[in-house]
Design an enzyme around this catalytic site. Structure first.
Site, PDB file in Angstrom:
ATOM      1  CB  SER A 144      77.674   8.359 -77.801  1.00  0.00           C
ATOM      2  OG  SER A 144      77.181   9.348 -76.924  1.00  0.00           O
ATOM      3  CE1 TYR A 157      82.913   8.450 -75.639  1.00  0.00           C
ATOM      4  CE2 TYR A 157      81.178  10.109 -75.556  1.00  0.00           C
ATOM      5  CZ  TYR A 157      81.570   8.782 -75.517  1.00  0.00           C
ATOM      6  OH  TYR A 157      80.614   7.796 -75.367  1.00  0.00           O
TER       7      TYR A 157
HETATM    8  N1  LIG Z   1      77.256   5.156 -70.242  1.00  0.00           N
HETATM    9  C1  LIG Z   1      76.759   6.065 -71.078  1.00  0.00           C
HETATM   10  O1  LIG Z   1      76.080   7.006 -70.655  1.00  0.00           O
HETATM   11  C2  LIG Z   1      76.994   5.939 -72.552  1.00  0.00           C
HETATM   12  C3  LIG Z   1      76.232   6.740 -73.404  1.00  0.00           C
HETATM   13  C4  LIG Z   1      76.420   6.643 -74.777  1.00  0.00           C
HETATM   14  C5  LIG Z   1      77.356   5.757 -75.293  1.00  0.00           C
HETATM   15  N2  LIG Z   1      78.094   4.999 -74.429  1.00  0.00           N
HETATM   16  C6  LIG Z   1      79.076   4.093 -75.032  1.00  0.00           C
HETATM   17  O2  LIG Z   1      78.738   2.772 -74.667  1.00  0.00           O
HETATM   18  C7  LIG Z   1      79.922   1.972 -74.663  1.00  0.00           C
HETATM   19  C8  LIG Z   1      79.999   1.194 -73.359  1.00  0.00           C
HETATM   20  O3  LIG Z   1      80.119   2.134 -72.294  1.00  0.00           O
HETATM   21  P1  LIG Z   1      79.690   1.805 -70.783  1.00  0.00           P
HETATM   22  O4  LIG Z   1      78.729   2.818 -70.373  1.00  0.00           O
HETATM   23  O5  LIG Z   1      79.342   0.379 -70.639  1.00  0.00           O
HETATM   24  O6  LIG Z   1      81.087   2.146 -70.067  1.00  0.00           O
HETATM   25  P2  LIG Z   1      81.901   1.378 -68.923  1.00  0.00           P
HETATM   26  O7  LIG Z   1      80.999   0.818 -67.880  1.00  0.00           O
HETATM   27  O8  LIG Z   1      82.965   2.334 -68.503  1.00  0.00           O
HETATM   28  O9  LIG Z   1      82.574   0.152 -69.732  1.00  0.00           O
HETATM   29  C9  LIG Z   1      83.508   0.419 -70.736  1.00  0.00           C
HETATM   30  C10 LIG Z   1      84.123  -0.868 -71.234  1.00  0.00           C
HETATM   31  O10 LIG Z   1      85.144  -0.532 -72.217  1.00  0.00           O
HETATM   32  C11 LIG Z   1      86.381  -1.134 -71.816  1.00  0.00           C
HETATM   33  N3  LIG Z   1      87.517  -0.272 -72.118  1.00  0.00           N
HETATM   34  C12 LIG Z   1      87.653   1.050 -71.867  1.00  0.00           C
HETATM   35  N4  LIG Z   1      88.869   1.459 -72.207  1.00  0.00           N
HETATM   36  C13 LIG Z   1      89.538   0.370 -72.679  1.00  0.00           C
HETATM   37  C14 LIG Z   1      90.851   0.142 -73.169  1.00  0.00           C
HETATM   38  N5  LIG Z   1      91.766   1.128 -73.235  1.00  0.00           N
HETATM   39  N6  LIG Z   1      91.173  -1.102 -73.555  1.00  0.00           N
HETATM   40  C15 LIG Z   1      90.296  -2.113 -73.478  1.00  0.00           C
HETATM   41  N7  LIG Z   1      89.033  -1.970 -73.024  1.00  0.00           N
HETATM   42  C16 LIG Z   1      88.668  -0.738 -72.609  1.00  0.00           C
HETATM   43  C17 LIG Z   1      86.259  -1.320 -70.299  1.00  0.00           C
HETATM   44  O11 LIG Z   1      87.071  -2.402 -69.898  1.00  0.00           O
HETATM   45  P3  LIG Z   1      88.156  -2.302 -68.693  1.00  0.00           P
HETATM   46  O12 LIG Z   1      87.638  -1.341 -67.690  1.00  0.00           O
HETATM   47  O13 LIG Z   1      88.256  -3.723 -68.204  1.00  0.00           O
HETATM   48  O14 LIG Z   1      89.380  -1.842 -69.372  1.00  0.00           O
HETATM   49  C18 LIG Z   1      84.783  -1.658 -70.121  1.00  0.00           C
HETATM   50  O15 LIG Z   1      84.569  -3.030 -70.318  1.00  0.00           O
HETATM   51  C19 LIG Z   1      81.091   2.938 -74.899  1.00  0.00           C
HETATM   52  O16 LIG Z   1      81.473   2.919 -76.250  1.00  0.00           O
HETATM   53  C20 LIG Z   1      80.488   4.296 -74.551  1.00  0.00           C
HETATM   54  O17 LIG Z   1      81.144   5.323 -75.264  1.00  0.00           O
HETATM   55  C21 LIG Z   1      77.939   5.059 -73.081  1.00  0.00           C
END
Ligand SMILES: NC(=O)c1ccc[n+]([C@@H]2O[C@H](COP(=O)([O-])OP(=O)(O)OC[C@H]3O[C@@H](n4cnc5c(N)ncnc54)[C@H](OP(=O)(O)O)[C@@H]3O)[C@@H](O)[C@H]2O)c1
Length: 237
Positions: A144, A157
């Protein structure tokens, strides 16, 4: 024909957001997929959609990434069902709330480190059992832009992601002699369920999926060490 056709790609956090968008994009490339998250219903419908788009084999498993034994069994079953990973995308991550470090509970701190740092270490170690003897593979670690800053209220985080960044950099060096590529990607704000409120000014998950895919289709003599990409709305440096 897609350069990814026939490859086997494993993606964590595929039930929603960036992971889901990436799974659907790669399905159109004809890759086999091993996908996980906690939401079995979301994973099952994703599996049908991915097959419909062209993925020849899809394996899904719902479990909590804080569960070490479940990670090992996902790796064993994924290997047995769709085959060893050619590509591992360590994508799953979460940040339960924005709060000063003084207010973070020990339970929250441990949970954040378990999913954002410990789980990718464990799963990477599992896929290396196949990648090292095969002398091939690509590991993409979703970090990130928090790694570039010290954002107040995101302490645990940020610590987890910076720890993961350190691990990713060391892996890049350790695995190069084995012919395995390691890439770190640093997305900025993306409009997913990662945060409670919608952010239409942030990147779409489908756009982030395209950026991630671009890392996978580089020529063989190009290794992406780190790729940062952000929405126009983010201007801080
Ligand atoms: N969105 C942003 O602004 C952003 C920015 C920078 C980096 N990121 C990174 O990008 C990645 C994807 O994020 P996203 O934005 O797509 O978030 P999201 O929509 O909340 O999706 C997160 C995914 O991770 C899974 N997950 C979370 N906790 C878990 C657990 N305890 N066990 C198993 N699976 C788990 C969730 O599955 P379930 O809900 O089915 O458990 C979901 O599939 C993450 O690493 C995040 O840190 C996001």
């Amino acid at each position: 024909m897609s350069p990814l056709q026939g490859k086997c790609v494993w993606i964590t956090g595929a039930s929603k957001g960036i992971g889901r968008a990436l799974a659907l994009r790669l399905a159109r490339d004809g890759v086999g997929l091993a996908l996980c998250g906690r939401d079995l219903q979301a994973l099952s419908s994703l599996s049908s959609e991915a097959r419909g788009l062209g993925s020849p084999r899809v394996f899904v498993k719902a479990f909590d990434l804080a569960d070490d034994a479940a990670i090992v069994s996902f790796a064993r079953d994924g290997r047995g069902t769709v085959g060893p990973a050619d590509v591992l995308i360590n994508n799953a991550g979460f940040n339960p709330r924005k709060v000063p470090l003084a207010e973070v509970t020990l339970e929250e701190f441990d949970a954040i480190l378990a999913v954002n740092l410990r789980a990718p270490f464990l799963l990477t170690r599992e896929v290396l059992r196949d990648m090292i003897p095969r002398k091939a593979g690509h590991i993409v670690n979703v970090l990130s832009t928090v790694c570039h800053f010290a954002n107040e209220t995101m302490g645990a985080y940020t610590a987890a992601k910076k720890g993961f960044e350190g691990l990713s950099g060391v892996l890049l060096k350790e695995l190069r002699p084995h012919g395995i590529r390691v890439s770190a990607v640093y997305p900025g704000g993306t409009d997913t369920t990662f945060r409670a409120n919608q952010r239409p000014d942030y990147m779409k998950p489908e756009s982030v999926a395209e950026a991630l895919r671009s890392v996978l289709v580089m020529p063989d003599d190009v290794i992406v060490h780190g790729l940062t990409f952000r929405p126009a709305a983010e201007t801080n440096f």
